[in-house]
Design a protein around this motif. Structure first.
Motif, PDB file in Angstrom:
ATOM      1  N   LEU A   7       0.858  -1.179   0.000  1.00  0.00           N
ATOM      2  CA  LEU A   7       0.000   0.000   0.000  1.00  0.00           C
ATOM      3  C   LEU A   7       0.895   1.229   0.000  1.00  0.00           C
ATOM      4  CD1 LEU A   7      -2.633  -1.146   2.650  1.00  0.00           C
ATOM      5  CD2 LEU A   7      -2.763  -1.302   0.153  1.00  0.00           C
ATOM      6  N   ARG A  22      -2.696  -9.723   2.464  1.00  0.00           N
ATOM      7  CA  ARG A  22      -3.967  -9.027   2.505  1.00  0.00           C
ATOM      8  C   ARG A  22      -4.866  -9.542   3.631  1.00  0.00           C
ATOM      9  NH1 ARG A  22      -8.350  -8.222  -2.316  1.00  0.00           N
ATOM     10  NH2 ARG A  22      -8.844 -10.354  -1.762  1.00  0.00           N
ATOM     11  N   TYR A 322      -9.372  -0.109   0.187  1.00  0.00           N
ATOM     12  CA  TYR A 322      -8.559   0.487   1.246  1.00  0.00           C
ATOM     13  C   TYR A 322      -8.890   1.978   1.330  1.00  0.00           C
ATOM     14  CZ  TYR A 322      -6.019  -3.711  -0.118  1.00  0.00           C
ATOM     15  OH  TYR A 322      -5.706  -5.006  -0.460  1.00  0.00           O
ATOM     16  N   LEU A 330      -5.614   3.802   8.740  1.00  0.00           N
ATOM     17  CA  LEU A 330      -5.700   3.146   7.441  1.00  0.00           C
ATOM     18  C   LEU A 330      -6.498   1.855   7.603  1.00  0.00           C
ATOM     19  CD1 LEU A 330      -4.741   3.034   4.450  1.00  0.00           C
ATOM     20  CD2 LEU A 330      -2.761   1.735   5.275  1.00  0.00           C
ATOM     21  N   TYR A 331      -7.557   1.706   6.817  1.00  0.00           N
ATOM     22  CA  TYR A 331      -8.425   0.540   6.895  1.00  0.00           C
ATOM     23  C   TYR A 331      -8.395  -0.220   5.577  1.00  0.00           C
ATOM     24  CZ  TYR A 331     -10.441   2.617  11.121  1.00  0.00           C
ATOM     25  OH  TYR A 331     -10.609   3.148  12.374  1.00  0.00           O
ATOM     26  N   GLY A 332      -8.636  -1.534   5.658  1.00  0.00           N
ATOM     27  CA  GLY A 332      -8.696  -2.353   4.467  1.00  0.00           C
ATOM     28  C   GLY A 332      -9.824  -3.353   4.543  1.00  0.00           C
ATOM     29  N   SER A 333     -10.271  -3.764   3.362  1.00  0.00           N
ATOM     30  CA  SER A 333     -11.305  -4.794   3.243  1.00  0.00           C
ATOM     31  C   SER A 333     -10.852  -5.784   2.184  1.00  0.00           C
ATOM     32  CB  SER A 333     -12.631  -4.144   2.829  1.00  0.00           C
ATOM     33  OG  SER A 333     -13.551  -5.133   2.407  1.00  0.00           O
ATOM     34  N   ASP A 334     -10.952  -7.083   2.473  1.00  0.00           N
ATOM     35  CA  ASP A 334     -10.614  -8.074   1.444  1.00  0.00           C
ATOM     36  C   ASP A 334     -11.866  -8.751   0.899  1.00  0.00           C
ATOM     37  OD1 ASP A 334     -11.290  -9.745   3.506  1.00  0.00           O
ATOM     38  OD2 ASP A 334      -9.294 -10.609   3.762  1.00  0.00           O
ATOM     39  N   TRP A 340     -14.388  -4.539   7.351  1.00  0.00           N
ATOM     40  CA  TRP A 340     -13.158  -3.747   7.390  1.00  0.00           C
ATOM     41  C   TRP A 340     -12.320  -4.092   8.595  1.00  0.00           C
ATOM     42  CZ3 TRP A 340     -12.202  -0.480   3.345  1.00  0.00           C
ATOM     43  CH2 TRP A 340     -13.288  -0.262   2.472  1.00  0.00           C
ATOM     44  N   ILE A 343      -5.569  -1.390   9.480  1.00  0.00           N
ATOM     45  CA  ILE A 343      -4.242  -1.822   8.999  1.00  0.00           C
ATOM     46  C   ILE A 343      -3.141  -1.053   9.718  1.00  0.00           C
ATOM     47  CG2 ILE A 343      -2.707  -1.772   6.993  1.00  0.00           C
ATOM     48  CD1 ILE A 343      -5.129  -2.392   5.255  1.00  0.00           C
ATOM     49  N   VAL A 353      -3.992   6.980  -1.095  1.00  0.00           N
ATOM     50  CA  VAL A 353      -3.815   5.539  -0.912  1.00  0.00           C
ATOM     51  C   VAL A 353      -3.789   4.897  -2.294  1.00  0.00           C
ATOM     52  CG1 VAL A 353      -4.824   3.411   0.000  1.00  0.00           C
ATOM     53  CG2 VAL A 353      -5.007   5.533   1.323  1.00  0.00           C
ATOM     54  N   ALA A 355      -2.987   0.798  -4.006  1.00  0.00           N
ATOM     55  CA  ALA A 355      -2.720  -0.602  -3.682  1.00  0.00           C
ATOM     56  C   ALA A 355      -2.042  -1.282  -4.855  1.00  0.00           C
ATOM     57  CB  ALA A 355      -4.027  -1.316  -3.355  1.00  0.00           C
TER      58      ALA A 355
END
Lengths: 360, 94
Positions: A7, A22, A322, A330-334, A340, A343, A353, A355
């Motif tokens: 990231l 991830r 993200y 900082l947040y992420g989703s897979d 969420w 991160i 941001v 990726a």
């Protein structure tokens, strides 16, 4: 196999590179990079594999940074990033966005203008056709300045590019930048009386859907919109969202009907997530309906904002999404934005941001 | 780093935040020229890109200060052989 991602994070106080799996809970944080300069945007140049970062130092001016080793070492250059030395020429304050386009690079700057590089960001050429547009003397800045912040190249036609300028609106060129036309029909501008003008709209973020080059979305100061004819006409799709106001927007890399946005409570009420409850909203039907996702995000006392470049997607399946906040989370989703997790926390104010998938 | 031009030779003291942008550039450089502008032009020949960091068009960047022999200077200020020129970032930021 774990999907290892990087990231690229631009902040008010330097750039950062985060590497991790991830699905993992631990990300390696490297930074601050670029000597702690304010970095508005940080991207991967697919033509060269280099990381580029752009911004402006309060002491040393605007420049584009380049790293060919995932951020371990950097060079910087601003050769050609100028409106000229004449006393009447505007001074270039900072760079807001970098965008790759068919092997070249575009930079959007403040005060608003467009520059193009054919050598990976080492030297730049002013795209004078936009600055020479007859509306230019009447362009007015938004709260963040008169900035060209969104650049959307057509996926196959190298002569077509859209740009978004605050608070001027959307323009398109169909001849490689020599001439430009406004693309704001159907977009409100509630801050001026009367019917919406030809230009003067406050576009906050412009993105393209993944189906051929005529399908655009925008988060605006005054609503959310889609266009299926390259911006000649916009249709408002704000209904179903908690607010018309927000900054970021990201488009699905394969599904043209899916985009994500983060509504904020309003332009004159603090610009926080509504009610201090953080959520990313997504549509799977081109904006006809919206779905709220707050799972994993703070649902109370979260007075955070998300800025226009601070949301990104990867190209994995399911898509990772993200976003970073102006207070450094900082947040992420897979799972394509359904849930969420945090991160990184306590970064400087996050401005951008991006990726990249390192391997699969 | 040594000067390559004719004229007065001075020592230019650069800030760490500037030399960090050009790896290998020392904090103290010899430079030759009759004015601050000519000194910067001389340094630019050896450190391409340095001038853009110090100058915005034809002017010194507004949050940078240059001192010649301890006195605040402009790009047009004359320099004498053996003087020391300091480039110092202004107090700025947050």
């Amino acid at each position: 196999m774990a999907e290892r991602c990087a990231l690229l994070i631009g902040t008010r106080k330097g750039a950062f590179v985060l590497e991790g799996d991830r699905q993992g809970s631990t990300w390696d944080v490297r930074g601050p990079l670029c000597e702690g300069w304010p970095i508005h945007d940080m991207i991967l140049d697919p033509a060269t594999g280099a990381i580029l970062a752009a911004g402006g130092s309060p002491w040393y001016g605007a420049s584009v940074w380049r790293s060919d080793d995932l951020g371990a070492s950097w060079t910087q250059s601003s050769e050609g990033l100028t409106y000229g030395d004449a006393d009447s020429a505007p001074r270039l304050e900072t760079i807001w966005t970098l965008t790759p386009a068919h092997g070249a690079l575009y930079a959007g700057v403040e005060p608003a203008g467009l520059f193009r590089s054919e050598d990976g960001g080492a030297t730049w050429r002013h795209v004078e056709g936009l600055t020479n547009h007859p509306t230019r003397p009447h362009w007015q800045p938004g709260n963040g300045g008169l900035c060209l912040h969104s650049i959307v190249p057509h996926p196959t036609d190298t002569d077509r590019v859209w740009v978004g300028i605050s608070a001027v609106g959307t323009f398109e060129t169909r001849d490689g930048g020599s001439t430009w036309e406004t693309r704001n029909a159907g977009v409100r501008a509630d801050f001026v009386p009367g019917p919406p003008p030809e230009f003067g709209q406050c576009v906050h973020k412009l993105v393209m859907a993944a189906d051929g080059g005529e399908h655009l979305y925008q988060q605006n100061h005054c609503g959310v919109y889609r266009s299926t004819d390259g911006g000649r006409q916009w249709q408002e799709i704000t209904a179903g969202l908690p607010s018309q106001f927000g900054f970021p927007m990201a488009a699905h890399p394969r599904d043209p009907q899916t985009v994500w946005t983060v509504p904020l409570n309003g332009d004159d009420t603090g610009r926080y997530v509504p009610d201090g409850s953080a959520a990313v909203w997504r549509t799977h039907d081109g904006g006809d309906s919206w779905i709220r996702a707050g799972d994993g995000l703070p649902q109370r006392d979260a007075y955070v904002g998300v800025l226009r470049e601070a949301m990104a997607v990867d190209r994995l399946d399911p898509v990772g999404v993200y976003f970073g906040t102006s207070t450094g989370q900082l947040y992420g989703s897979d799972d394509e934005g359904r849930s969420w997790r945090l991160i990184a926390d306590q970064l400087p104010s996050i401005w951008s941001v991006e990726a990249m998938v390192l391997d699969r | 780093m040594t000067a390559e031009m004719d004229g007065p030779t001075v020592t230019v003291v650069l800030p760490r935040s500037l030399t960090a942008l050009f790896p290998g550039t020392p904090l103290r450089c010899d430079a030759t020229g009759s004015t601050v502008t000519e000194l910067i032009d001389d340094l630019e020949r050896r450190v391409p890109g340095l001038r853009d960091r110090l100058c915005d068009g034809m002017a010194l960047r507004r949050h940078l200060n240059v001192f010649v022999a301890g006195q605040q200077a402009a790009l047009s200020t004359a320099v004498q052989d053996g003087e020391v020129v300091h480039v110092i970032p202004a107090v700025s930021g947050g």
